[in-house]
Design an enzyme around this catalytic site. Structure first.
Site, PDB file in Angstrom:
ATOM      1  N   GLU A 194      36.378  51.053 109.473  1.00  0.00           N
ATOM      2  CA  GLU A 194      35.398  50.757 108.427  1.00  0.00           C
ATOM      3  C   GLU A 194      35.095  49.274 108.322  1.00  0.00           C
ATOM      4  O   GLU A 194      33.950  48.876 108.106  1.00  0.00           O
ATOM      5  CB  GLU A 194      35.886  51.308 107.085  1.00  0.00           C
ATOM      6  CG  GLU A 194      35.978  52.836 107.040  1.00  0.00           C
ATOM      7  CD  GLU A 194      37.180  53.406 107.767  1.00  0.00           C
ATOM      8  OE1 GLU A 194      38.100  52.635 108.125  1.00  0.00           O
ATOM      9  OE2 GLU A 194      37.205  54.638 107.990  1.00  0.00           O
TER      10      GLU A 194
ATOM     11  N   ASP B 111      34.940  57.965  99.741  1.00  0.00           N
ATOM     12  CA  ASP B 111      35.190  56.828  98.851  1.00  0.00           C
ATOM     13  C   ASP B 111      36.386  55.962  99.242  1.00  0.00           C
ATOM     14  O   ASP B 111      36.268  54.771  99.480  1.00  0.00           O
ATOM     15  CB  ASP B 111      35.367  57.344  97.408  1.00  0.00           C
ATOM     16  CG  ASP B 111      35.922  58.764  97.377  1.00  0.00           C
ATOM     17  OD1 ASP B 111      37.066  58.947  97.811  1.00  0.00           O
ATOM     18  OD2 ASP B 111      35.180  59.690  96.954  1.00  0.00           O
TER      19      ASP B 111
ATOM     20  N   HIS C 175      40.163  61.489  98.753  1.00  0.00           N
ATOM     21  CA  HIS C 175      38.834  62.035  99.013  1.00  0.00           C
ATOM     22  C   HIS C 175      38.005  62.176  97.738  1.00  0.00           C
ATOM     23  O   HIS C 175      36.950  62.806  97.760  1.00  0.00           O
ATOM     24  CB  HIS C 175      38.934  63.415  99.672  1.00  0.00           C
ATOM     25  CG  HIS C 175      39.478  63.387 101.067  1.00  0.00           C
ATOM     26  ND1 HIS C 175      40.810  63.215 101.342  1.00  0.00           N
ATOM     27  CD2 HIS C 175      38.875  63.510 102.274  1.00  0.00           C
ATOM     28  CE1 HIS C 175      40.996  63.243 102.665  1.00  0.00           C
ATOM     29  NE2 HIS C 175      39.835  63.416 103.242  1.00  0.00           N
TER      30      HIS C 175
END
Ligand code: TPP
Ligand code: MG
Lengths: 363, 334
Positions: B60, B84, B129
């Site tokens: 990420e 998230d 999650h």
């Protein structure tokens, strides 16, 4: 002058071109193996645990279809890694698994119900990490690599004879944490073993989009970590490689990076549709390299696996599956008060207020 | 105009943006052939090719960091974080670089990156999650933070986000991905920074956003039985904040409740309450209340129903707005 000595050192860190193995696809011993073949008792134990592990995995998948688990990431096809690596650990060693590694947990002796608590949705973790020397199953990818290095380094600071084995996927090797962990382990010479289960995919993303090095094991050299490439569907070889790495670490020789080449036979989880990104032919080719078949053929050819033993193992697997069904089909009641119970060492006043509010609502 | 799910509306917005502007790129984990784990990018790689819509290595920080570099060189990256909590490895790139680039460079360098993040709970997801991470981003100056509550807004806000010269954190309420609504692509847009009144009412203003908009509307329906006429304001843009629309509503009703899934402590609702109180104090008949998730890590699936704000808890809060001290001429019955 320093430069001229580099290639030899580099070479000693690099993996072999071909994955190390002990058993061929059909279970014959390979000619001139580099690795030492485990003894018959170990081979039989590998077989037994793999059969039981696979049955557990099938059962968990079935329970997910029946709605008893929120989700289940299957490790079908990866049993040589799940079982081989765990059996290579000593009791005092630690395991740092991922969400994919439920079979590794039950192999380590974590009760099935406690293993599946996370996926069943009752709590984030069902077992006591200290009891089994197993870290929490890790979902934020690659974060467990650093925990393993830290735990292992603490063991060596304390003079404990403990090695940490961390499991990661191929995709997770792209995360920065994996690289930081390898570097820390290299610099500290920490007693840690990294096992990358390269199962071909990170959800839908294949190796070709993940990595441009000749292998994932090549990542070790840049961090001074010796690296091994192993046939991840060869339980004898995975066991031997991890056992050697654990031994080296325990003797103060530092970390090892192992890449095991295997394959994720099922979709990423029950929620995934693998037909969107891979061919049935590819799956079929890997089914032909099945790790359970491989050890079975080997043991049978060696005369170690007669019908009686086969039946006994199958029966044990069925009994285990039945026990898994029984625990998982029993509804768990989680006390809502637990929501507030573990956030801090001592409950804070505002959490006590919120707990009281919820209790009043539920009264 | 056609009925689309929120996920369909997002997909349509991405397709239209890719079609409209060659500089738009879509990348992240599994967004290519798979179409993303929520299928928001379904079909885009096939339609626009793998130079414009592509899977990246699984990192990420790498995704956001390279998006910044691409934006510096004229591209308009729209990247996806899979969930998230899996955006956290990118936190440094987001807070130290994405948010600050314009300011550091005295406006010379612009980074029009959109980071799409499915967020929030209510889908029985396991840990990591289901986080509502909006406050981390709204606390970071330089980021725009938006979240749609309806399929039409999913379309409009995503097109606005991609057009925006500022970096945008685009929070997608994953539990509402499958809810349907009429969507007219190309309709006049409300405005990127604007809140809207989703349902007019006279007695109390419910301030909600993202996943809680539907819950607030449901509460407003239920409240009619109690005799309360509830106005629902959908914030849409969390940062910047539309003081004008929100305060106009609160001044009309004289009472307000802020609702969000995230924990209350240090949460986004605190900012809303402060702003409303500062600006509307003399119009208020009661303190502005918050209904939020508890101050705990997001719970496991079997307990999430206890954590998430629902109709009953919001009705309770409305009930606590000091109705007995009714000031003549304001609020209910006025
Ligand atoms: C930091 C982070 N990013 C994204 C995800 C979402 N995610 C879960 S599993 C997965 C793929 C992981 O692939 P790999 O490491 O190869 O392990 P495998 O699932 O194949 O065992 C992704 C992207 C995550 N869990 N954590
Ligand atoms: Mg993988």
């Amino acid at each position: 002058m320093v430069r001229t000595s580099l290639p030899a050192r580099e070479r000693s860190l690099l993996p072999t071109d071909e994955p190390l193995s002990l058993l061929t696809k059909t279970g014959e011993p390979v000619a001139d193996p580099v690795l030492e073949m485990p003894g018959d008792d170990v081979l039989l134990e590998l077989h037994r645990k793999m059969v039981v592990g696979r049955r557990f995995d099938t059962q968990a998948t079935a329970l997910t279809r029946q709605g008893r688990l929120a989700v289940y990431p299957s490790s079908r096809g990866q049993e040589a890694c799940e079982v081989g690596a765990v059996l290579a650990l000593r009791e005092q060693d630690w395991l740092f698994p991922t969400y994919r590694d439920s079979v590794a947990l039950v192999t380590r002796g974590v009760p099935a119900g406690e293993t599946l608590t996370l996926l069943q949705g009752g709590w984030h973790l069902g077992y006591d990490p200290y009891e089994h020397r197993v870290g929490p199953q890790c979902t934020p990818l690659a974060t467990n690599t650093l925990h393993a290095v830290g735990l292992a380094q603490a063991a060596s600071l304390k003079g404990e004879d403990t090695v940490a084995l961390v499991l990661v996927g191929d995709g997770a090797t792209s995360e920065g944490d994996t690289h930081e962990a390898l570097n820390f382990a290299g610099v500290w010479k920490a007693p840690v073993v990294f096992l990358v289960q390269n199962n071909g995919y990170a959800i839908s993303v294949p190796m070709s989009k993940q990595n441009a090095a000749p292998s994932l094991a090549h990542k070790g050299v840049g961090y001074g970590v010796p690296s091994v490439l192993v046939d991840g569907n060869d339980p004898a070889a995975v066991y031997a490689v991890v056992r050697d790495a654990v031994r080296t670490a325990a003797e103060g020789g530092g970390p090892t990076l192992v890449e095991a080449l295997t394959y994720r036979v099922e979709a990423h989880t029950n929620a995934d549709d693998a037909t969107r990104y891979r061919d049935a032919d590819e799956v079929a080719a890997w089914l032909d390299r099945d790790p359970v078949d491989r050890i079975e053929s080997h043991l049978a050819a060696k005369g170690l696996l007669d019908d009686a033993r086969r039946a006994a193992v199958a029966q044990e697997a069925e009994a285990f599956a039945a026990s898994v069904r029984e625990v998982m089909n029993t509804d768990v009641e989680v006390d809502p008060a637990e929501l507030f119970a573990h956030v801090y060492a001592q409950p804070t006043s505002h959490l006590q207020e919120q707990a009281a509010m919820l209790a009043e609502e539920l009264a | 105009m056609s009925a689309l799910s929120m996920s369909g509306a997002l997909n349509r917005a991405l397709a239209d943006a890719l079609e409209a502007d060659d500089r738009v790129l879509v990348f992240g984990e599994d967004v290519g052939p798979l179409g993303g784990v929520f299928r928001i990018t379904d079909g885009l790689a096939a339609r626009f090719g793998d130079r414009r819509v592509f899977d990246t290595p699984l990192a990420e920080s790498g995704i956001v960091g390279t998006a910044i570099g691409m934006a510096m060189n004229g591209m308009r990256p729209v990247v996806e974080m899979q969930f998230d909590a899996f955006a956290y490895p990118a936190f440094e790139q987001i807070t130290s670089h994405l948010a600050k680039m314009r300011n550091r460079t005295r406006g010379k360098v612009e980074v029009p990156v959109v980071i799409r993040i499915p967020y929030g709970g209510g889908i029985g997801g396991v840990e990591h999650h289901c986080d509502s991470s909006e406050a981390y981003y709204t606390h970071t100056s330089g980021l725009r933070v938006v979240t749609p509550g309806t399929p039409q807004d999913a379309y409009d806000l995503l097109r606005d986000a991609i057009d925006s010269p500022d970096p945008v954190i685009f929070l997608e309420p994953k539990r509402r991905y499958w809810s349907k609504g009429e969507v007219t692509p190309g309709a006049d847009r409300v405005g990127f920074d604007r809140a809207v009144v989703r349902r007019p009412g006279r007695d109390v203003t419910l301030i909600a956003y993202g996943p809680m908009v539907a819950t607030a509307l449901e509460t407003a329906e239920a409240a009619t039985e109690e005799g309360w006429d509830v106005e629902v304001v959908d914030l849409r843009s969390l940062s910047p904040f539309d003081d004008e629309t929100v305060c106009a509503s609160v001044r009309r009703t004289g009472r307000a409740v802020v609702v969000h899934e995230a924990s209350g402590f240090g949460g986004y609702g605190a900012e809303v309450v402060a702003r409303v109180t500062e600006r509307c104090f003399h119009h208020l008949h009661a303190p502005v209340l918050r209904v939020t998730g508890f101050d705990i890590p997001y719970p496991p699936p079997k307990l999430e129903e206890h954590h998430l704000p629902g109709v009953d808890r919001i009705l309770d809060a409305i009930g606590r707005l000091q109705w007995d001290d009714e000031v003549v001429g304001a609020g209910r019955g006025a």
